[in-house]
Write a protein that holds these residues in place. Structure first.
Motif, mmCIF file in Angstrom:
data_model
loop_
_atom_site.group_PDB
_atom_site.id
_atom_site.type_symbol
_atom_site.label_atom_id
_atom_site.label_comp_id
_atom_site.label_asym_id
_atom_site.label_seq_id
_atom_site.Cartn_x
_atom_site.Cartn_y
_atom_site.Cartn_z
ATOM 1 N N LEU A 137 0.835 -1.206 0.000
ATOM 2 C CA LEU A 137 0.000 0.000 0.000
ATOM 3 C C LEU A 137 0.867 1.253 0.000
ATOM 4 C CD1 LEU A 137 -2.827 -1.005 2.513
ATOM 5 C CD2 LEU A 137 -3.020 -0.785 0.032
ATOM 6 N N TYR A 138 1.928 1.264 0.805
ATOM 7 C CA TYR A 138 2.827 2.422 0.826
ATOM 8 C C TYR A 138 3.512 2.611 -0.529
ATOM 9 C CZ TYR A 138 2.452 2.989 5.901
ATOM 10 O OH TYR A 138 1.990 3.232 7.176
ATOM 11 N N SER A 139 3.934 1.515 -1.128
ATOM 12 C CA SER A 139 4.587 1.613 -2.436
ATOM 13 C C SER A 139 3.641 2.186 -3.483
ATOM 14 C CB SER A 139 5.078 0.227 -2.882
ATOM 15 O OG SER A 139 6.069 -0.251 -2.016
ATOM 16 N N GLN A 140 2.389 1.743 -3.435
ATOM 17 C CA GLN A 140 1.407 2.261 -4.384
ATOM 18 C C GLN A 140 1.098 3.727 -4.126
ATOM 19 O OE1 GLN A 140 0.244 0.743 -7.126
ATOM 20 N NE2 GLN A 140 1.663 -0.910 -6.596
ATOM 21 N N LEU A 141 1.112 4.128 -2.860
ATOM 22 C CA LEU A 141 0.882 5.552 -2.542
ATOM 23 C C LEU A 141 2.023 6.398 -3.094
ATOM 24 C CD1 LEU A 141 -0.812 7.705 -1.091
ATOM 25 C CD2 LEU A 141 0.492 7.196 0.998
ATOM 26 N N ALA A 142 3.258 5.944 -2.917
ATOM 27 C CA ALA A 142 4.403 6.676 -3.467
ATOM 28 C C ALA A 142 4.321 6.742 -4.983
ATOM 29 C CB ALA A 142 5.707 6.011 -3.031
ATOM 30 N N THR A 143 3.937 5.653 -5.614
ATOM 31 C CA THR A 143 3.795 5.630 -7.075
ATOM 32 C C THR A 143 2.707 6.596 -7.531
ATOM 33 O OG1 THR A 143 4.494 3.327 -7.131
ATOM 34 C CG2 THR A 143 3.330 4.153 -9.066
ATOM 35 N N TRP A 176 13.822 -0.658 -0.942
ATOM 36 C CA TRP A 176 13.234 0.514 -0.291
ATOM 37 C C TRP A 176 14.300 1.582 -0.034
ATOM 38 C CZ3 TRP A 176 7.992 0.848 0.902
ATOM 39 C CH2 TRP A 176 7.593 1.995 1.612
ATOM 40 N N TYR A 177 15.453 1.144 0.498
ATOM 41 C CA TYR A 177 16.529 2.094 0.796
ATOM 42 C C TYR A 177 17.131 2.677 -0.467
ATOM 43 C CZ TYR A 177 16.541 1.444 5.820
ATOM 44 O OH TYR A 177 16.196 1.460 7.140
ATOM 45 N N GLU A 178 17.222 1.886 -1.504
ATOM 46 C CA GLU A 178 17.750 2.395 -2.767
ATOM 47 C C GLU A 178 16.841 3.494 -3.316
ATOM 48 O OE1 GLU A 178 19.967 -0.071 -5.769
ATOM 49 O OE2 GLU A 178 18.078 0.208 -6.854
ATOM 50 N N GLN A 179 15.522 3.244 -3.279
ATOM 51 C CA GLN A 179 14.583 4.269 -3.731
ATOM 52 C C GLN A 179 14.710 5.535 -2.900
ATOM 53 O OE1 GLN A 179 10.417 3.065 -4.733
ATOM 54 N NE2 GLN A 179 11.117 1.032 -4.071
ATOM 55 N N LEU A 180 14.823 5.377 -1.584
ATOM 56 C CA LEU A 180 14.917 6.538 -0.696
ATOM 57 C C LEU A 180 16.176 7.354 -0.982
ATOM 58 C CD1 LEU A 180 14.093 8.272 1.716
ATOM 59 C CD2 LEU A 180 15.066 6.513 3.237
ATOM 60 N N ALA A 195 6.143 11.599 -2.357
ATOM 61 C CA ALA A 195 6.617 10.220 -2.529
ATOM 62 C C ALA A 195 7.844 9.979 -1.656
ATOM 63 C CB ALA A 195 6.943 9.952 -3.984
ATOM 64 N N TYR A 196 8.730 10.978 -1.614
ATOM 65 C CA TYR A 196 9.912 10.881 -0.754
ATOM 66 C C TYR A 196 9.509 10.754 0.715
ATOM 67 C CZ TYR A 196 13.323 13.119 2.347
ATOM 68 O OH TYR A 196 14.141 13.428 3.401
ATOM 69 N N ASP A 197 8.521 11.502 1.141
ATOM 70 C CA ASP A 197 8.050 11.439 2.536
ATOM 71 C C ASP A 197 7.556 10.037 2.884
ATOM 72 O OD1 ASP A 197 8.652 14.067 3.155
ATOM 73 O OD2 ASP A 197 6.657 14.817 2.601
ATOM 74 N N VAL A 198 6.850 9.410 1.949
ATOM 75 C CA VAL A 198 6.365 8.039 2.185
ATOM 76 C C VAL A 198 7.547 7.103 2.396
ATOM 77 C CG1 VAL A 198 5.166 6.073 1.160
ATOM 78 C CG2 VAL A 198 4.215 8.373 0.915
ATOM 79 N N LEU A 199 8.572 7.235 1.561
ATOM 80 C CA LEU A 199 9.744 6.371 1.670
ATOM 81 C C LEU A 199 10.503 6.629 2.963
ATOM 82 C CD1 LEU A 199 11.013 6.668 -2.023
ATOM 83 C CD2 LEU A 199 9.994 4.635 -0.976
ATOM 84 N N LYS A 200 10.711 7.875 3.299
ATOM 85 C CA LYS A 200 11.494 8.225 4.489
ATOM 86 C C LYS A 200 10.761 7.863 5.775
ATOM 87 C CE LYS A 200 11.794 12.522 5.931
ATOM 88 N NZ LYS A 200 11.409 12.464 7.361
#
Length: 818
Positions: free
Chosen positions: A642-648, A676-680, A659-664
């Protein structure tokens, strides 16, 4: 022991008085349920969508059985003695799961668990009261044993290559038969083929077999009719053979433990008989184990198979054991009773053979592990035995799960994190990047789910039932002991094995355990409780009202959940076959109307809405999708998808900062997720560089600092993983990737720290610079060294050899100012 609730009149009373229509209906319904349930993939615990509908159907059936029980028992119910009050205790178990909803890591999984625990409570209550009737007890016990023998034969048919034949017999009532074959009745993993039968998991099948092996041995020694002795003895070889074919080390380790514990409950003569039957059936099984194992391996590895030959071995060994058992029971058993009569009357007489069995087990294990005796077993089974030690991967991994579970319990000590919490939350607490949706221990997983409160409620009740059963067992006559010992064997065997595996996550196994606990409770001496005795109609109406209301809620809830899953499946099929947006949307809307925030429905509906937004750029689709995801995340706060889809979704609208806030904000929930860390780190660089270009220095620093912190976390994690014990696997990949090092190094360089940047960039240097995609990191690395006064001639020569033009690129980066 007091008279049973049903049939208090003398044995000469009419059958109809002992078996009213409601009781017959309840018994027949329970038997059909026990036959149907195991073939529904063992009824797994609802953590996987494919297993959910059978669970909801089981809950529906349980609700119906609950209503029938009230019909059969309403006028007879009392809360007068300790046995009756166990029926009140069992209601506390689903209540603790309801309380755990307050802090549930996943509301979806937690609700599934509430339904399952309600089903267990109903099964317990039904077992507690109907098994007090001697005839009903005989029927249910016989059905349990009969079903177990069918499951054993079903597994062997699959092993010997006749899976399609037996699958056709059950395919009409289970969706686990796929393409004419029962799915994963035989596993194939790194150890080769492993027998799993209806459970789709060899270790749980081994726990089940362990219980019914000793049930069969007990049934031989209890039966007075020769044909029953022959039937039970005939099944010993298939059961022991099946245990070996599971390749379950836990099954082999716990087998002698359970066996010795059960011996403590037998007279010396019965102990001798048990040992004889286990030895002769074990020896017969070892004789045929190699050829039968090899025949199954040949079939499942795609070679020529000869099932008739395999069955010839099994039948020959089984018939031999059956005939020996018949002879032993007829001629040796009475003689043993006579010669051990004086011995049996002595104090602690029952301890000698268990102690000798312990010593014999230790010697046998030492011989199997330390000598060539292990070669008597098939190669793969011998190898599995040889690898049993506390430094073995699966043991180390389990201890890691337990340590990580303790971390969860510290954060959710009283009420727990809700049913199914481990599957949702373990990534936040894991010691290394393993994947396991189960904690591999019933006790630890239970603590995670319902905390200390629920743990105390369950195990205090189980402890009380065991205490009362054992106390009553040694006070009662042999006939009374024999009436309920099957249930004790089942519960003890499964719970002991479940200390180090997730057998209780299989709903069918849970049903067996709670039915067994009900049977053990039915055997209690009904000691009155004067202070808590409620003889009036108020207690009867209140308790039966709770059962009826709960049963009706289970019926209606399970129907809604089945409907939700059916409309979800329809929507998924339409996504693959239809282009009609409204038609596809209608299915997902119906699903969410039946079950709000259904995670799988939300994810699928989100894909549909995002696609519509990207094609039309209509704000309504974006807003609707955003509301859908954020609402679901309130109930599923650890759902990575769900978090990944929200960032997308944010990225699809160009809202990269969100999107960055969701990852962080959620990186701490997935501490060993490399992607996850690579994306962040990449997002931190992109946003920081954009801020730098716009002259927003403070904003740039915020992004760069968070990106570098994420990179440091990866480096620390990699260092931690180097300290894992030698025998333990790391699990999923977790390392500093070239992409991480490149972007983290750039951020460090742009913050005016070229020496530190060079150290970071060095983490991601590839071996081959002929690939143009590998050169950028080397370019920045050498530029950082150049600015900080260092050099790396080896890397420089390799890069220039691959592309002489890189020298200018290095100088250009070195001249940049930020």
């Amino acid at each position: 022991m007091s008279n049973p609730v049903y049939g208090k009149k003398a044995a000469t009373s009419r059958k109809r008085e002992n078996f009213p229509a409601s009781l017959w209906l309840l018994i027949v319904g329970l038997i059909l349920f026990l036959v149907w349930a195991p073939f529904q993939a063992g009824l797994f615990n609802g953590l996987v969508q494919n297993f959910e509908n059978p669970i909801y159907w089981s809950v529906l059936i349980g609700g119906i059985l609950g209503v029938i029980w009230v019909w059969a028992h309403f006028k007879k119910f009392r809360l007068e003695d300790q046995r009756d009050w166990t029926a009140a205790w069992v209601l506390l178990i689903p209540i603790t799961y309801c309380l755990s909803l307050i802090s549930a890591a996943s509301h979806y999984f937690a609700m599934n668990a509430v339904l399952i625990q309600c089903l267990y409570a109903i099964i317990f209550v039904i077992g507690l009261y109907i098994l007090q009737n001697k005839s009903a007890n005989t029927i249910i016990e016989t059905s349990l044993i009969g079903v177990s023998y069918l499951i054993v034969l079903f597994g062997l048919f699959n092993w010997l290559g006749q899976g399609r034949t037996v699958s056709a017999l059950v395919g009409w009532f289970t969706k686990t038969v796929i393409g004419g074959q029962y799915n994963q009745a035989v596993w194939i993993d790194a150890n080769g083929p492993r027998l799993a039968s209806v459970f789709q998991y060899p270790n749980t099948y081994a726990a089940y077999l362990l219980a019914f092996l000793f049930v069969a041995v007990f049934a031989i020694t209890r039966s007075t009719k020769w044909y029953l002795q022959v039937i039970h003895a005939f099944m010993l070889v298939p059961i022991i053979l099946s245990i070996l074919l599971t390749l379950s080390r836990g099954g082999l380790v716990f087998l002698p433990v359970v066996f010795i514990l059960l011996l403590l409950f037998l007279k010396p003569a019965k102990q001798v008989l048990w040992i004889i039957y286990v030895l002769i059936s074990g020896a017969a099984t070892l004789v045929i184990s190699k050829p039968v194992t090899e025949l199954g391996q040949q079939f499942h590895l795609g070679q020529i198979n000869n099932p008739a030959k395999g069955w010839g071995y099994v039948l020959a060994a089984s018939i031999m054991v059956a005939l020996l058992a018949w002879g032993i029971q007829r001629y040796i058993s009475p003689w043993l009773d006579r010669i051990t009569e004086r011995w049996a009357s002595k104090k602690l007489a029952g301890l000698w053979l268990p102690v000798v069995s312990v010593l014999a087990s230790v010697i046998l294990v030492a011989l199997l592990l330390g000598t060539n005796l292990k070669h008597v077993l098939p190669g793969n089974i011998g190898d599995r035995l040889e690898n049993i030690n506390f430094q073995q991967h699966s043991v180390l991994e389990r201890f890691t799960f337990y340590k990580d579970a303790v971390k969860v319990i510290k954060d959710y000590p009283i009420l727990g994190a809700g049913g199914g919490a481990w599957a949702s939350i373990y990534e936040k607490y894991q010691n290394n990047p393993y994947t396991s949706r189960q904690a591999h221990s019933f006790a630890m997983q239970y603590l995670v789910e319902v905390g200390l409160l629920g743990f105390i409620v369950l195990f205090a009740g189980i402890g009380f039932i065991f205490y009362k059963y054992i106390r009553g067992y040694f006070k009662s006559e042999e006939a009374q002991r024999n009436s309920y010992f099957v249930y004790f064997i089942i519960v003890l065997s499964i719970l002991i094995h479940s200390l180090m595996d997730f057998n209780m996550s299989y709903v069918f196994i849970g049903i067996l355990v709670f039915l067994g606990l009900g049977g053990m409770s039915a055997a209690m001496d009904a000691q009155p409780l004067k202070r808590l005795s409620l003889k009036g109609s108020t207690a009867r109406v209140l308790y039966n009202g709770i059962i009826v209301i709960s049963s009706l809620l289970l019926i209606f809830t399970s129907i809604r959940y089945v409907q939700a899953n059916n409309t979800l499946q329809k929507g998924q099929e339409l996504m693959a076959t239809s282009t009609d947006f409204q038609e596809i949307q209608a299915s997902f809307v119906q699903t969410l109307n039946k079950r709000k925030n259904h995670p799988t429905a939300v994810l699928n509906y989100n894909v549909l809405l995002r696609s519509a937004f990207e094609q039309t750029q209509e704000e309504a689709f974006y807003t609707q999708n955003l509301s859908l995801l954020t609402s679901a995340l309130k109930k599923e706060p650890f759902d990575k998808n769900l978090y990944s889809q929200l960032a997308t979704l944010y990225k699809s609208k160009g809202e990269y900062a969100k999107a960055y806030d969701v990852l962080k904000d959620n990186a701490s929930r997935y501490v060993y997720d490399q992607d996850w860390y690579e994306q962040l780190i990449v997002e931190s660089y992109e946003l920081g560089y954009q801020s730098l270009s716009n002259g927003a220095v403070e904003e740039k620093d915020k992004y760069f600092f968070s990106g570098l912190q994420a990179f440091d976390r990866v480096v620390q994690g990699v260092e931690h993983l180097k300290a894992l014990p030698e025998g333990q696997f790391q699990g999923n990949p977790f390392a500093v990737t070239m992409n991480m090092a490149l972007h983290a190094g750039k951020m460090q360089y742009m913050m005016g720290e070229p020496a530190e940047a060079a150290v970071i960039l060095q983490h991601g240097l590839p071996q081959d610079f002929n690939d143009p995609n590998n050169r950028e990191i080397a370019r920045w690395y050498l530029a950082a060294l150049q600015v900080s006064g260092g050099s790396d001639q080896t890397v420089y020569d390799q890069l220039i050899q691959a592309d002489p033009g890189e020298k200018a690129s290095i100088d250009q980066i070195a001249q940049l100012t930020f």
